[in-house]
Design a protein around this motif. Structure first.
Motif, PDB file in Angstrom:
ATOM      1  N   GLU A 121       0.835  -1.205   0.000  1.00  5.84           N
ATOM      2  CA  GLU A 121       0.000   0.000   0.000  1.00  5.84           C
ATOM      3  C   GLU A 121       0.866   1.250   0.000  1.00  5.84           C
ATOM      4  N   HIS A 122       2.022   1.166   0.683  1.00  2.00           N
ATOM      5  CA  HIS A 122       2.952   2.302   0.689  1.00  2.00           C
ATOM      6  C   HIS A 122       3.471   2.562  -0.730  1.00  2.00           C
ATOM      7  N   GLN A 123       3.761   1.475  -1.451  1.00  2.00           N
ATOM      8  CA  GLN A 123       4.224   1.601  -2.841  1.00  2.00           C
ATOM      9  C   GLN A 123       3.168   2.298  -3.696  1.00  2.00           C
ATOM     10  N   PHE A 124       1.928   1.906  -3.492  1.00  2.00           N
ATOM     11  CA  PHE A 124       0.845   2.484  -4.289  1.00  2.00           C
ATOM     12  C   PHE A 124       0.619   3.946  -3.936  1.00  2.00           C
ATOM     13  N   GLU A 125       0.868   4.278  -2.677  1.00  2.00           N
ATOM     14  CA  GLU A 125       0.726   5.678  -2.264  1.00  2.00           C
ATOM     15  C   GLU A 125       1.713   6.537  -3.031  1.00  2.00           C
ATOM     16  N   THR A 126       2.970   6.056  -3.068  1.00  2.00           N
ATOM     17  CA  THR A 126       3.997   6.842  -3.747  1.00  2.00           C
ATOM     18  C   THR A 126       3.713   6.889  -5.248  1.00  2.00           C
TER      19      THR A 126
END
Length: 201
Positions: A121-126
């Motif tokens: 989810e952190h990857q998708f946020e960035t």
């Protein structure tokens, strides 16, 4: 090749979501078995044993919900990975997250899978692929603690089905905790209101 690797990762995520659902169903079955044991113990007048099985039943129920929540979360991540693949947005750091993914998913350990989903989810946020942050509904406490009010109401439910009055079985002094439920308190309040209304008419 990279594209084959991507589709394999997607398959693994989708497979894990199904596996989590299966585990949820297993917990449901266990919950039913424990409930039946609660009823048997109550019929024999063995409240201590009944309480243990009631706690087990509630624990299985909560675990089932946790597996189901995580299944939905993994499913949502799989959909986002698919979008990233389609839009050629798979970054090196995302590929890094994927590396240790298989072992984590196979473990069916909710905390580990939750941490893995956090990384995704952190990857998708960035990347800004993610439209809305999925809330982290997993809390380790729900699987470990057994809410006593749920245990009490399950004991009552099983006693009702067995056609017994629980308050008769309990030693004096304990009736209060089990006897008055929220529902009956609300019912009393409703009756009082109705009585007042009648008086006013």
């Amino acid at each position: 090749s990279l594209s084959i690797q991507k589709s394999q990762n997607l398959f693994n995520l989708k497979f894990a979501a199904k596996e989590l659902q299966r585990n949820s169903k297993k917990c449901d079955k266990e919950e039913k078995l424990e409930k039946a044991k609660v009823k048997k113990a109550i019929q024999k007048g063995n409240m201590e044993v009944a309480r243990i099985h009631a706690e087990n039943a509630i624990r299985q129920k909560n675990q089932s919900v946790n597996f189901l929540r995580m299944s939905a979360r993994v499913d949502a991540v799989a959909a986002r990975v698919q979008t990233a693949v389609t839009m050629n947005q798979v970054t090196k750091s995302m590929a890094g997250v994927v590396k240790g993914m298989d072992a984590t998913l196979k473990s069916m350990n909710l905390e580990k899978i939750s941490a893995l989903m956090d990384k995704f989810e952190h990857q998708f946020e960035t990347l800004d692929v993610q439209t809305a942050q999925m809330e982290d509904t997993m809390s380790s406490t729900t699987t470990l603690t057994t809410p006593q009010n749920q245990v009490e109401s399950l004991l009552h439910e099983m006693a009702d089905e067995a056609g017994l009055d629980l308050n008769m079985e309990l030693p004096q002094g304990q009736t209060g905790s089990v006897g008055t439920s929220v529902a009956s308190a609300e019912q009393d309040e409703l009756s009082q209101r109705l009585a007042k209304l009648r008086d006013q008419m």
